[in-house]
Design a protein around this motif. Structure first.
Motif, PDB file in Angstrom:
ATOM      1  N   ASP A   5      39.866  18.004  19.312  1.00 28.84           N
ATOM      2  CA  ASP A   5      38.549  18.632  19.224  1.00 28.84           C
ATOM      3  C   ASP A   5      37.954  18.711  17.818  1.00 28.84           C
ATOM      4  OD1 ASP A   5      38.360  18.836  21.928  1.00 28.84           O
ATOM      5  OD2 ASP A   5      38.828  20.986  22.034  1.00 28.84           O
ATOM      6  N   ALA A   6      38.463  17.922  16.899  1.00 22.87           N
ATOM      7  CA  ALA A   6      37.858  17.885  15.555  1.00 22.87           C
ATOM      8  C   ALA A   6      36.483  17.215  15.603  1.00 22.87           C
ATOM      9  CB  ALA A   6      38.771  17.143  14.591  1.00 22.87           C
ATOM     10  N   GLY A   7      36.265  16.393  16.648  1.00 24.93           N
ATOM     11  CA  GLY A   7      34.949  15.762  16.808  1.00 24.93           C
ATOM     12  C   GLY A   7      34.959  14.247  16.638  1.00 24.93           C
ATOM     13  N   LYS A   8      36.115  13.620  16.827  1.00 23.21           N
ATOM     14  CA  LYS A   8      36.233  12.163  16.645  1.00 23.21           C
ATOM     15  C   LYS A   8      35.315  11.400  17.601  1.00 23.21           C
ATOM     16  CE  LYS A   8      40.670  12.722  17.515  1.00 23.21           C
ATOM     17  NZ  LYS A   8      40.769  14.199  17.454  1.00 23.21           N
ATOM     18  N   THR A   9      35.412  11.753  18.884  1.00 21.17           N
ATOM     19  CA  THR A   9      34.615  11.033  19.880  1.00 21.17           C
ATOM     20  C   THR A   9      33.134  11.371  19.740  1.00 21.17           C
ATOM     21  OG1 THR A   9      36.531  11.109  21.343  1.00 21.17           O
ATOM     22  CG2 THR A   9      34.421  10.545  22.359  1.00 21.17           C
ATOM     23  N   LYS A  10      32.868  12.628  19.431  1.00 24.00           N
ATOM     24  CA  LYS A  10      31.468  13.049  19.274  1.00 24.00           C
ATOM     25  C   LYS A  10      30.813  12.335  18.087  1.00 24.00           C
ATOM     26  CE  LYS A  10      28.656  15.648  21.466  1.00 24.00           C
ATOM     27  NZ  LYS A  10      28.509  15.512  22.937  1.00 24.00           N
ATOM     28  N   GLN A  21      31.828  11.657  25.201  1.00 20.45           N
ATOM     29  CA  GLN A  21      32.694  12.839  25.099  1.00 20.45           C
ATOM     30  C   GLN A  21      32.493  13.797  26.266  1.00 20.45           C
ATOM     31  OE1 GLN A  21      32.163  16.328  24.211  1.00 20.45           O
ATOM     32  NE2 GLN A  21      34.384  16.679  24.152  1.00 20.45           N
ATOM     33  N   THR A  29      40.193  13.331  24.855  1.00 25.49           N
ATOM     34  CA  THR A  29      40.434  11.884  24.898  1.00 25.49           C
ATOM     35  C   THR A  29      41.891  11.650  25.279  1.00 25.49           C
ATOM     36  OG1 THR A  29      38.783  11.582  23.175  1.00 25.49           O
ATOM     37  CG2 THR A  29      40.295   9.745  23.557  1.00 25.49           C
ATOM     38  N   GLY A  67      43.532  13.313  19.971  1.00 26.11           N
ATOM     39  CA  GLY A  67      44.093  14.265  19.009  1.00 26.11           C
ATOM     40  C   GLY A  67      45.078  15.236  19.641  1.00 26.11           C
ATOM     41  N   ASN A 118      33.976  17.492   9.374  1.00 29.56           N
ATOM     42  CA  ASN A 118      32.992  17.541  10.458  1.00 29.56           C
ATOM     43  C   ASN A 118      32.604  18.973  10.843  1.00 29.56           C
ATOM     44  OD1 ASN A 118      31.392  16.218  12.417  1.00 29.56           O
ATOM     45  ND2 ASN A 118      32.916  16.646  13.987  1.00 29.56           N
ATOM     46  N   LYS A 119      31.520  19.076  11.560  1.00 33.76           N
ATOM     47  CA  LYS A 119      30.957  20.332  12.089  1.00 33.76           C
ATOM     48  C   LYS A 119      30.316  21.188  10.991  1.00 33.76           C
ATOM     49  CE  LYS A 119      34.207  20.413  15.993  1.00 33.76           C
ATOM     50  NZ  LYS A 119      34.849  21.195  17.051  1.00 33.76           N
ATOM     51  N   ASP A 121      27.364  21.701  10.616  1.00 35.90           N
ATOM     52  CA  ASP A 121      26.259  22.459  11.234  1.00 35.90           C
ATOM     53  C   ASP A 121      26.713  23.823  11.740  1.00 35.90           C
ATOM     54  OD1 ASP A 121      26.577  22.056  14.550  1.00 35.90           O
ATOM     55  OD2 ASP A 121      27.592  20.583  13.322  1.00 35.90           O
ATOM     56  N   ARG A 122      28.033  24.035  11.842  1.00 35.98           N
ATOM     57  CA  ARG A 122      28.528  25.317  12.328  1.00 35.98           C
ATOM     58  C   ARG A 122      28.672  26.354  11.220  1.00 35.98           C
ATOM     59  NH1 ARG A 122      32.920  25.405  16.621  1.00 35.98           N
ATOM     60  NH2 ARG A 122      32.335  27.575  16.364  1.00 35.98           N
ATOM     61  N   ALA A 187      28.500  15.835  13.896  1.00 39.24           N
ATOM     62  CA  ALA A 187      28.363  14.896  15.011  1.00 39.24           C
ATOM     63  C   ALA A 187      27.246  15.347  15.948  1.00 39.24           C
ATOM     64  CB  ALA A 187      29.682  14.802  15.770  1.00 39.24           C
ATOM     65  N   ILE A 188      26.775  16.571  15.768  1.00 39.56           N
ATOM     66  CA  ILE A 188      25.729  17.097  16.645  1.00 39.56           C
ATOM     67  C   ILE A 188      24.348  16.808  16.058  1.00 39.56           C
ATOM     68  CG2 ILE A 188      24.748  19.223  17.649  1.00 39.56           C
ATOM     69  CD1 ILE A 188      27.398  18.312  19.003  1.00 39.56           C
TER      70      ILE A 188
HETATM   71  P1  GTP Z   1      40.120  14.741  21.197  1.00 34.43           P
HETATM   72  O1  GTP Z   1      39.770  13.324  21.365  1.00 34.43           O
HETATM   73  O2  GTP Z   1      40.335  15.404  22.503  1.00 34.43           O
HETATM   74  O3  GTP Z   1      41.248  14.925  20.257  1.00 34.43           O
HETATM   75  O4  GTP Z   1      38.865  15.523  20.531  1.00 34.43           O
HETATM   76  P2  GTP Z   1      37.806  14.908  19.505  1.00 34.43           P
HETATM   77  O5  GTP Z   1      38.313  14.988  18.132  1.00 34.43           O
HETATM   78  O6  GTP Z   1      37.361  13.575  19.993  1.00 34.43           O
HETATM   79  O7  GTP Z   1      36.617  15.967  19.593  1.00 34.43           O
HETATM   80  P3  GTP Z   1      35.369  15.879  20.581  1.00 34.43           P
HETATM   81  O8  GTP Z   1      34.481  14.775  20.199  1.00 34.43           O
HETATM   82  O9  GTP Z   1      35.908  15.904  21.964  1.00 34.43           O
HETATM   83  O10 GTP Z   1      34.631  17.247  20.248  1.00 34.43           O
HETATM   84  C1  GTP Z   1      35.217  18.486  20.605  1.00 34.43           C
HETATM   85  C2  GTP Z   1      34.152  19.550  20.748  1.00 34.43           C
HETATM   86  O11 GTP Z   1      33.552  19.815  19.496  1.00 34.43           O
HETATM   87  C3  GTP Z   1      33.020  19.148  21.685  1.00 34.43           C
HETATM   88  O12 GTP Z   1      32.616  20.299  22.403  1.00 34.43           O
HETATM   89  C4  GTP Z   1      31.921  18.713  20.741  1.00 34.43           C
HETATM   90  O13 GTP Z   1      30.629  18.906  21.264  1.00 34.43           O
HETATM   91  C5  GTP Z   1      32.152  19.633  19.547  1.00 34.43           C
HETATM   92  N1  GTP Z   1      31.739  19.010  18.290  1.00 34.43           N
HETATM   93  C6  GTP Z   1      32.175  17.836  17.809  1.00 34.43           C
HETATM   94  N2  GTP Z   1      31.598  17.581  16.625  1.00 34.43           N
HETATM   95  C7  GTP Z   1      30.783  18.608  16.356  1.00 34.43           C
HETATM   96  C8  GTP Z   1      29.907  18.921  15.265  1.00 34.43           C
HETATM   97  O14 GTP Z   1      29.757  18.195  14.283  1.00 34.43           O
HETATM   98  N3  GTP Z   1      29.232  20.100  15.349  1.00 34.43           N
HETATM   99  C9  GTP Z   1      29.373  20.953  16.404  1.00 34.43           C
HETATM  100  N4  GTP Z   1      28.667  22.073  16.389  1.00 34.43           N
HETATM  101  N5  GTP Z   1      30.177  20.689  17.435  1.00 34.43           N
HETATM  102  C10 GTP Z   1      30.879  19.529  17.423  1.00 34.43           C
END
Ligand code: GTP
Ligand code: MG
Ligand code: NA
Length: 328
Positions: A5-10, A21, A29, A67, A118-119, A121-122, A187-188
């Motif tokens: 959930d670090a935001g790789k896919t996003k 995602q 993922t 992840g 990443n993130k 914006d939070r 990523a948002i």
């Molecule tokens: P895995 O593949 O499961 O390891 O996760 P991931 O690293 O691919 O993260 P993913 O893209 O699934 O994002 C996880 C959550 O974080 C989702 O609810 C996204 O909407 C949120 N998210 C990702 N990037 C950002 C960002 O830059 N800002 C905010 N506000 N939320 C984000």
């Protein structure tokens, strides 16, 4: 790579303009995915940052890994396929167990990497500046937000220091190579995405000329074995080097014995689309690395994911190839 959930896919969704995602089971993922980003799309996305940037690569094949802690094998496989990695860190959670695991996998293989912080914006009070270069976005923030960002950044730099790594914001980093570069992103809302893409390409061009130079010898890894309606059992591969052709005789590792077969079709997803997502395929007579490819052929039912694919050349010793695929 990075923690769950670090935001790789996003981040990839933001780059591709897709919504992969949200379609994932539990938002997690569970497979390695691949996406081809053509240079013209990268150019478009980096125009605002530097319109005159030289992009000497045809494009970038991006590999997304899970992840979640249970997928260490897939992270290891993903890290073994790449020339450069992006370690994604959630600024609100800082370094997490799989961040450190990923970092160690990369260091073990001497793979160069950068950090996407990443993130952003939070950060409380962050004013969104859609798709803006990071420096432009941070200038729009209040002093309080800037202070918060700098505080979190300092904490994360200390955590990296504890892992034996010096880090610096990429645009302040004068000793690339000695010091790991950090690119803040969202990523948002897309802040820092131009920076991430441009830095990745420019840095690769500058420091990895040899490694990135294409060589003829086929280097190809099987990622998945999948039954696809209308195609039977197929294998998804990443072609890292060389060229594949329709009709090539190939050997892959099977559960019991080596599989010798002939490539019936070479299929790829469309550029800017994720290989894991069902869609229409492009057919190719031949295809050059680096690409993510779906191969259809007979007898692939017992192929083993994670192993190497070999192409049989006119002068090759079939027994030697068979032995070598089974050693994987
Ligand atoms: P895995 O593949 O499961 O390891 O996760 P991931 O690293 O691919 O993260 P993913 O893209 O699934 O994002 C996880 C959550 O974080 C989702 O609810 C996204 O909407 C949120 N998210 C990702 N990037 C950002 C960002 O830059 N800002 C905010 N506000 N939320 C984000
Ligand atoms: Mg993911
Ligand atoms: Na996730």
């Amino acid at each position: 790579m990075g923690h769950v959930d670090a935001g790789k896919t996003k981040l990839l969704d933001c780059i591709r303009g897709t919504n992969v995602q949200e379609g994932e089971a539990g938002g997690i993922t569970q497979q390695i995915g691949a996406t081809y980003l053509p240079a013209e799309n990268i150019r478009e996305r980096t125009m605002e940052l530097r319109a005159d940037a030289q992009l000497n690569v045809p494009g970038v094949l991006v590999i997304d890994t899970p992840g979640h802690e249970s997928f260490t094998n897939l992270r290891s496989r993903g890290s073994s396929l790449c020339d450069i990695a992006i370690l994604v860190v959630d600024i609100t959670h800082r370094l997490q167990p799989q961040t450190i695991e990923s970092l160690n996998l990369l260091r073990m293989r001497n793979t160069e990497f950068i950090v996407a912080l990443n993130k952003v914006d939070r950060i409380s009070g962050w004013k969104k500046c859609k798709n803006a270069p990071f420096v432009k976005a941070i200038r729009q923030q209040t002093e309080d937000v800037k202070d918060l960002f700098n505080m979190k950044l300092a904490e994360i730099k200390t955590q990296f220091q504890d892992q034996g790594l010096n880090t610096e914001l990429y645009y302040k980093n004068k000793e690339k190579g000695e010091c790991l570069s950090i690119v803040p992103t969202s990523a948002i809302s897309g802040e820092g995405i131009p920076d991430l893409l441009l830095f990745l390409v420019q840095w690769a061009q500058k420091t990895m000329v040899e490694k990135l130079t294409y060589v003829d010898k086929v280097q190809c890894t099987v990622l998945e074995v999948k039954v696809i309606e209308g195609h039977g059992t197929t294998i998804d591969v990443v072609l890292v080097n060389g060229e594949l052709h329709e009709g090539d005789q190939i050997v892959v590792c099977g559960l019991q014995e080596p599989i010798v077969t002939t490539v019936r079709a070479l299929l790829t997803s469309h550029p800017m689309k994720e290989s894991r997502v069902k869609g229409t395929y492009l057919h190719h007579k031949k295809i050059k690395a680096a690409q993510s490819i779906k191969i259809t052929a007979q007898g692939l039912e017992h192929a083993v994911a994670g192993t190497c694919l070999h192409v049989v050349g006119p002068d090759d010793d079939m027994d030697a190839i068979k032995n070598s695929v089974m050693e994987d």
